[in-house]
Write an enzyme that holds these catalytic residues in place. Structure first.
Site, PDB file in Angstrom:
ATOM      1  N   GLY A 281       0.764  -1.246   0.000  1.00 60.32           N
ATOM      2  CA  GLY A 281       0.000   0.000   0.000  1.00 60.32           C
ATOM      3  C   GLY A 281       0.785   1.280   0.000  1.00 60.32           C
ATOM      4  O   GLY A 281       0.221   2.358  -0.241  1.00 60.32           O
ATOM      5  N   PRO A 325       4.479  -5.219  -0.672  1.00 61.12           N
ATOM      6  CA  PRO A 325       4.358  -4.046  -1.519  1.00 61.12           C
ATOM      7  C   PRO A 325       4.459  -4.412  -3.002  1.00 61.12           C
ATOM      8  O   PRO A 325       5.181  -5.335  -3.371  1.00 61.12           O
ATOM      9  CB  PRO A 325       5.571  -3.201  -1.107  1.00 61.12           C
ATOM     10  CG  PRO A 325       6.550  -4.175  -0.554  1.00 61.12           C
ATOM     11  CD  PRO A 325       5.755  -5.289   0.050  1.00 61.12           C
ATOM     12  N   TYR A 368      -8.324   5.751 -13.208  1.00 59.69           N
ATOM     13  CA  TYR A 368      -8.326   6.358 -11.867  1.00 59.69           C
ATOM     14  C   TYR A 368      -8.063   7.865 -11.899  1.00 59.69           C
ATOM     15  O   TYR A 368      -7.769   8.454 -10.858  1.00 59.69           O
ATOM     16  CB  TYR A 368      -7.230   5.743 -10.982  1.00 59.69           C
ATOM     17  CG  TYR A 368      -7.117   4.245 -11.030  1.00 59.69           C
ATOM     18  CD1 TYR A 368      -8.070   3.430 -10.422  1.00 59.69           C
ATOM     19  CD2 TYR A 368      -6.044   3.634 -11.673  1.00 59.69           C
ATOM     20  CE1 TYR A 368      -7.943   2.055 -10.461  1.00 59.69           C
ATOM     21  CE2 TYR A 368      -5.920   2.254 -11.712  1.00 59.69           C
ATOM     22  CZ  TYR A 368      -6.878   1.474 -11.107  1.00 59.69           C
ATOM     23  OH  TYR A 368      -6.752   0.115 -11.139  1.00 59.69           O
ATOM     24  N   CYS A 395      -9.063   5.352 -30.117  1.00 57.41           N
ATOM     25  CA  CYS A 395     -10.316   5.984 -30.523  1.00 57.41           C
ATOM     26  C   CYS A 395     -11.198   6.183 -29.309  1.00 57.41           C
ATOM     27  O   CYS A 395     -12.177   5.453 -29.110  1.00 57.41           O
ATOM     28  CB  CYS A 395     -11.020   5.115 -31.544  1.00 57.41           C
ATOM     29  SG  CYS A 395     -10.312   5.375 -33.142  1.00 57.41           S
TER      30      CYS A 395
HETATM   31  N1  LLP Z   1      -1.559  -7.148  -1.342  1.00 53.58           N
HETATM   32  C1  LLP Z   1      -2.821  -7.259  -1.758  1.00 53.58           C
HETATM   33  C2  LLP Z   1      -3.685  -8.269  -1.164  1.00 53.58           C
HETATM   34  C3  LLP Z   1      -3.298  -6.407  -2.754  1.00 53.58           C
HETATM   35  O1  LLP Z   1      -4.549  -6.510  -3.152  1.00 53.58           O
HETATM   36  C4  LLP Z   1      -2.428  -5.446  -3.320  1.00 53.58           C
HETATM   37  C5  LLP Z   1      -2.879  -4.563  -4.381  1.00 53.58           C
HETATM   38  C6  LLP Z   1      -1.109  -5.380  -2.854  1.00 53.58           C
HETATM   39  C7  LLP Z   1      -0.707  -6.253  -1.847  1.00 53.58           C
HETATM   40  C8  LLP Z   1      -0.101  -4.414  -3.398  1.00 53.58           C
HETATM   41  O2  LLP Z   1      -0.465  -3.105  -3.129  1.00 53.58           O
HETATM   42  P1  LLP Z   1       0.536  -1.912  -3.510  1.00 53.58           P
HETATM   43  O3  LLP Z   1       1.742  -2.042  -2.646  1.00 53.58           O
HETATM   44  O4  LLP Z   1       0.866  -2.075  -4.950  1.00 53.58           O
HETATM   45  O5  LLP Z   1      -0.233  -0.683  -3.233  1.00 53.58           O
HETATM   46  N2  LLP Z   1      -4.470  -1.187 -10.282  1.00 53.58           N
HETATM   47  C9  LLP Z   1      -4.454  -0.233  -9.202  1.00 53.58           C
HETATM   48  C10 LLP Z   1      -3.879  -0.831  -7.953  1.00 53.58           C
HETATM   49  C11 LLP Z   1      -4.630  -2.050  -7.500  1.00 53.58           C
HETATM   50  C12 LLP Z   1      -4.021  -2.644  -6.266  1.00 53.58           C
HETATM   51  C13 LLP Z   1      -4.532  -4.019  -6.066  1.00 53.58           C
HETATM   52  N3  LLP Z   1      -4.027  -4.664  -4.921  1.00 53.58           N
HETATM   53  C14 LLP Z   1      -3.661   0.985  -9.628  1.00 53.58           C
HETATM   54  O6  LLP Z   1      -3.178   1.018 -10.757  1.00 53.58           O
HETATM   55  O7  LLP Z   1      -3.553   1.954  -8.865  1.00 53.58           O
END
Ligand code: LLP
Length: 474
Positions: A281, A325, A368, A395
């Site tokens: 996150g 992450p 987003y 397009c």
């Molecule tokens: N763990 C779980 C269970 C998750 O669902 C996610 C992300 C992560 C870890 C990794 O999170 P991060 O560190 O990348 O924030 N497509 C969206 C982001 C979707 C995130 C989905 N889950 C975007 O482009 O912002």
């Protein structure tokens, strides 16, 4: 020209280079707009990993994802070392491969000692083929198929149970004798929604109670009772992930308490969990106005909060602490290079500069409303005299990569670079308008390797079938 130089001339692409005086290896890559190795050469061209971006485009075409190995490795190391430094128990950093699942990225993460979080058979197979030890692969998802669960279990991965459907499938598979090794119990973690909200885009919030992911906390007691009755399932721990692109540390601080309480409740039901995974996150810097905490600060918050929460809960022995992450590991290590084509000037209104990619290689702006930075890779010292809108080639009127970008005067043939595109770009890329997905290259010390081949038009036709009765009429 090197990165650490103090840059007075902010009215140019140079403004995107780090102004930090810190040596490269101690900067937190998620706080940088460009990969750590970014510099400008004597031709005033942007270089990444010692490679001139315009030369890369000449050699590999565009759009082109350019991944900087040094940044990805430095980020992985910073995560790993920070967790070791701040947590007196065992730790394991996992890379959430949904951010970018391909062999090279998984192999580098694994080489740096990271495990991998996967969410599909495709991601499992990618991680395994990249050489990741299945002991360090954790399988997520809110609707895993039985086949996917079977693949994960027989490969030796840990399953994160997201709901009752997962638990029932696991129990049935176990009954059928599915296991990694004969007699070995299936390692299961339980994901729940801790009821913690954070400030980010609604689509990427996951910690709130109203979420499709994870068990509702009120059902945890029943889950633990159920698991305690399953001789073939071993509940090894708990998991929660509260969202993505988060700039505050407080939600993760609060999460420690919620997850430790649930951990204690599991023990209270006779289970013997040993691991806690607090998800991913941490946000990254997409524009100058983004100010995420450093990896070190984030890790310290998480570790301190976990130690405090354990101490406050009858001195619970420290569990093994995992995090996963994605964005902050790979996001800042990559840029996308495009070639400028058409330029449309609407006097007094707007100038559109169209590039040879767009929402198919970076769907984040249209999905987003994400804001990115762009610079002219072949004019790094030129003054920023124009305000233009960088449009994709699709397009779709919404296929705009960046609105009102400050750039030097550009025309067709110029090379634009969009920064911080390592996460959720290639992995969410599509073939909209039958546009082949771009190639990706890995750069390091002036050397370049292809890590993903560019798709061809033939690739796009590979899965089409034309029933005979529809065949070309002469
Ligand atoms: N763990 C779980 C269970 C998750 O669902 C996610 C992300 C992560 C870890 C990794 O999170 P991060 O560190 O990348 O924030 N497509 C969206 C982001 C979707 C995130 C989905 N889950 C975007 O482009 O912002």
């Amino acid at each position: 020209m090197v990165l650490t130089q103090s840059i007075e001339k902010v009215e140019s692409g140079l403004q995107y280079l780090s102004k930090s005086q810190e040596p490269r290896e101690s900067r937190s890559p998620n706080q940088e707009l460009l990969p750590l190795t970014a510099s400008v050469n004597s031709k005033n061209h942007l270089e990444i990993g010692g490679c001139d971006v315009t030369d890369l485009v000449e050699q590999f075409g565009s759009p082109l994802y350019i991944l900087d190995e040094e940044t990805l490795r430095a980020t992985s190391r910073q995560y790993r070392e920070a967790f070791k430094r701040y947590y007196p128990g065992e730790t394991q950093v996992l890379y959430a491969s949904k951010a970018w699942s391909c062999l090279a990225v998984c192999a580098i993460a694994a080489d740096e000692g990271l495990g991998i979080d996967v969410v599909s058979a495709g991601e499992i197979k990618t991680a395994l083929k990249a050489g990741v030890n299945p002991d360090k692969i954790y399988f997520h998802g809110n609707n895993k198929s039985r086949e996917e669960i079977k693949l994960a279990v027989t490969s030796g991965c840990t399953i994160i149970a997201d709901n009752w459907w997962d638990l029932e499938n696991l129990a049935e598979l176990a009954k059928l004798g599915v296991s990694h090794k004969a007699g070995e119990r299936i390692r299961v973690m339980v994901r729940f929604t801790p009821g913690i909200e954070c400030h980010t885009h609604d689509y990427i919030k996951t910690g709130q109670i109203d979420s499709k992911f994870g068990f509702d906390p009120n059902s945890l007691k029943d889950v633990f009772i159920y698991l305690n009755k399953q001789p073939s399932l071993s509940c090894v721990g708990l998991h929660a992930h509260i969202g993505s692109q988060i700039f505050e540390v407080k939600p993760h601080h609060d999460l420690a308490d919620a997850i430790v309480k649930a951990f204690k409740a599991a023990i209270g039901q006779g289970l013997k969990p040993t691991e806690i995974n607090i998800g991913g996150g941490l946000g990254i810097r997409y524009t100058e106005s983004d100010d995420p905490p450093s990896i070190d600060d984030w890790a310290k918050t998480v570790c301190d909060a976990m130690v405090a929460a354990c101490n406050n809960n009858e001195k619970l022995p420290l569990p093994k602490l995992l995090c996963e992450p994605g964005r902050s590991l790979v996001g800042s290590a990559c840029v996308t290079a495009y070639t400028v084509g058409a330029k449309k000037v609407i006097p007094g209104i707007r100038t559109y500069l169209s590039v040879d990619g767009g929402m198919s290689d970076n769907p984040r702006p249209i999905t987003y409303q994400s804001v990115y930075r762009v610079l002219a890779a072949n004019k790094m010292s030129a003054e920023l005299t124009e305000t233009v809108t960088v449009a994709g080639k699709h397009c779709e009127s919404g296929d705009i990569l960046i609105k009102d970008a400050k750039l030097p005067e550009c025309q067709s043939g110029d090379i634009l670079v969009v920064t911080a595109t390592g996460a959720y770009n290639y992995s969410m890329a599509s073939n909209y308008n039958r546009v082949p997905r771009p190639a990706a290259v890995l750069v390091k010390d002036g050397k370049v390797d292809t890590i993903v081949e560019r798709e061809t038009d033939e690739d796009l036709l590979r899965f089409d079938r034309l029933p005979e009765r529809l065949g070309t009429k002469k």
